[in-house]
Write a protein that holds these residues in place. Structure first.
Motif, PDB file in Angstrom:
ATOM      1  N   MET A   1       0.846  -1.184   0.000  1.00 13.14           N
ATOM      2  CA  MET A   1       0.000   0.000   0.000  1.00 13.14           C
ATOM      3  C   MET A   1       0.886   1.240   0.000  1.00 13.14           C
ATOM      4  O   MET A   1       1.798   1.377   0.806  1.00 13.14           O
ATOM      5  N   SER A   2       0.635   2.166  -0.905  1.00 16.83           N
ATOM      6  CA  SER A   2       1.421   3.383  -1.022  1.00 16.83           C
ATOM      7  C   SER A   2       0.997   4.390   0.031  1.00 16.83           C
ATOM      8  O   SER A   2      -0.193   4.643   0.214  1.00 16.83           O
ATOM      9  N   VAL A   3       1.996   4.962   0.735  1.00 16.47           N
ATOM     10  CA  VAL A   3       1.709   5.946   1.782  1.00 16.47           C
ATOM     11  C   VAL A   3       2.672   7.111   1.668  1.00 16.47           C
ATOM     12  O   VAL A   3       3.739   7.009   1.053  1.00 16.47           O
ATOM     13  N   GLU A   4       2.283   8.224   2.262  1.00 13.57           N
ATOM     14  CA  GLU A   4       3.122   9.419   2.333  1.00 13.57           C
ATOM     15  C   GLU A   4       3.290   9.785   3.802  1.00 13.57           C
ATOM     16  O   GLU A   4       2.307   9.897   4.534  1.00 13.57           O
ATOM     17  N   LYS A   5       4.546   9.979   4.236  1.00 11.59           N
ATOM     18  CA  LYS A   5       4.826  10.234   5.641  1.00 11.59           C
ATOM     19  C   LYS A   5       5.350  11.649   5.838  1.00 11.59           C
ATOM     20  O   LYS A   5       6.160  12.142   5.069  1.00 11.59           O
ATOM     21  N   LYS A   6       4.831  12.315   6.882  1.00 15.16           N
ATOM     22  CA  LYS A   6       5.288  13.641   7.260  1.00 15.16           C
ATOM     23  C   LYS A   6       5.524  13.648   8.755  1.00 15.16           C
ATOM     24  O   LYS A   6       4.684  13.193   9.521  1.00 15.16           O
ATOM     25  N   LYS A   7       6.668  14.191   9.172  1.00 16.14           N
ATOM     26  CA  LYS A   7       7.016  14.195  10.585  1.00 16.14           C
ATOM     27  C   LYS A   7       7.342  15.625  11.021  1.00 16.14           C
ATOM     28  O   LYS A   7       8.050  16.358  10.332  1.00 16.14           O
ATOM     29  N   VAL A  22       0.792   9.743   8.519  1.00 18.72           N
ATOM     30  CA  VAL A  22       0.940   8.765   7.437  1.00 18.72           C
ATOM     31  C   VAL A  22      -0.340   8.803   6.611  1.00 18.72           C
ATOM     32  O   VAL A  22      -1.410   8.414   7.079  1.00 18.72           O
ATOM     33  N   ILE A  23      -0.231   9.296   5.387  1.00 18.54           N
ATOM     34  CA  ILE A  23      -1.386   9.458   4.507  1.00 18.54           C
ATOM     35  C   ILE A  23      -1.426   8.280   3.524  1.00 18.54           C
ATOM     36  O   ILE A  23      -0.458   8.029   2.796  1.00 18.54           O
ATOM     37  N   GLY A  27      -5.813   2.019  -2.262  1.00 17.86           N
ATOM     38  CA  GLY A  27      -6.678   1.089  -1.574  1.00 17.86           C
ATOM     39  C   GLY A  27      -8.016   1.709  -1.193  1.00 17.86           C
ATOM     40  O   GLY A  27      -8.321   2.854  -1.524  1.00 17.86           O
ATOM     41  N   ILE A  28      -8.801   0.934  -0.454  1.00 17.83           N
ATOM     42  CA  ILE A  28     -10.130   1.389  -0.061  1.00 17.83           C
ATOM     43  C   ILE A  28     -10.038   2.571   0.897  1.00 17.83           C
ATOM     44  O   ILE A  28     -10.870   3.467   0.885  1.00 17.83           O
ATOM     45  N   SER A  29      -9.006   2.570   1.729  1.00 16.07           N
ATOM     46  CA  SER A  29      -8.860   3.629   2.735  1.00 16.07           C
ATOM     47  C   SER A  29      -7.977   4.772   2.252  1.00 16.07           C
ATOM     48  O   SER A  29      -7.344   5.447   3.065  1.00 16.07           O
ATOM     49  N   ALA A  30      -7.908   5.002   0.936  1.00 12.39           N
ATOM     50  CA  ALA A  30      -7.080   6.092   0.405  1.00 12.39           C
ATOM     51  C   ALA A  30      -7.553   7.435   0.951  1.00 12.39           C
ATOM     52  O   ALA A  30      -8.744   7.710   1.001  1.00 12.39           O
TER      53      ALA A  30
END
Length: 257
Positions: A1-7, A22-23, A27-30
């Protein structure tokens, strides 16, 4: 699953604490955003209860919003003496989450032992309080929106990782002020588990429920608008179950082979 992380640095927590977003990109929860926190020593926290257990009495998180990472100003007490003051966290050891200053440990209540004192038992004394059955048995009134007390609590595995929240059908719409899908799921699950009557949802009009839910809400039904289940819906669900069982059966056959 592809995610984008920001801290980011979390200003609501002591120096060194970081907040991560974590965005989910697919998927279904995009589009869903998961929030995590990291202590100065790199330990990861997935929920507010985990964070509270780690910090213990070192920091009061009663007004801390886990999702936004900010202090909820509506919950702060309006105390003029505390305005403009800076809190000193030098006595806190955040690597262990406990207080180091013994003077700040709350006192333990000391009570005298009564187990060695003689006790006289009277078994024939009649009670002076009589139940009032004039209007029949009195039932305890049900509390409205009690499910909101369960917000932020999720099931975890043995390693402390939270399970993903269940996604509900679009036809199920929540009823009540600030009632989200998480509270809706808890309300429906409780009704299906403990209720002895059919679960129909709130049968009142939508305008009346939005205007004053505390008056028009039925406490015997979950916090969901009335939903009619047709025969086609039942048939469609049975087909889904049959398809899932067939896939599981095929997977077991390949595994055994």
């Amino acid at each position: 699953m592809s995610v984008e992380k920001k801290k980011f640095e979390c200003s609501a927590l002591p120096k060194g604490w970081q907040r991560e977003e974590v965005i989910r990109k697919s998927g279904i929860s995009a589009g869903k955003v998961d929030v995590y926190y990291y202590s100065p020593n790199g330990k990861k926290f997935r929920s507010k209860p985990q964070l509270a257990r780690y910090l213990g009495d070192a920091l009061d998180l009663a007004t801390f919003d886990f999702r936004s990472g900010k202090i909820n100003s509506l919950l702060l007490r309006k105390n003029k003496k505390q305005r403009g003051t800076q809190f000193d966290y030098s006595w806190v050891d955040f690597s262990r989450g406990v207080r180091n200053d013994a003077s700040l440990v709350p006192p333990i209540r000391q009570t005298a032992s009564i187990f060695k004192q003689p006790v006289t038992v009277y078994k024939t004394q009649e009670g002076k309080v009589k139940a009032d059955f004039k209007h029949g048995a009195q039932e305890k009134p049900k509390q409205l929106f009690w499910e909101k007390r369960l917000e932020g609590l999720r099931a975890c595995d043995l390693d402390g990782f939270e399970f993903d929240a269940m996604e509900l059908p679009r036809a199920l719409r929540a009823v009540g002020p600030h009632v989200g899908e998480e509270t809706l799921l808890q309300s429906v699950a409780t009704a299906l588990h403990v209720s002895t009557q059919p679960v129909t949802g709130q049968t009142g009009s939508r305008s009346a429920l939005e205007k004053n839910p505390g008056v028009f809400l039925n406490p015997d039904q979950p916090l969901v608008q009335a939903v009619a289940v047709a025969d086609e819906d039942i048939k469609r669900q049975e087909e889904r179950v049959a398809t899932a069982r067939k896939k599981l059966q095929d997977a077991l056959k390949r595994f055994v082979a």
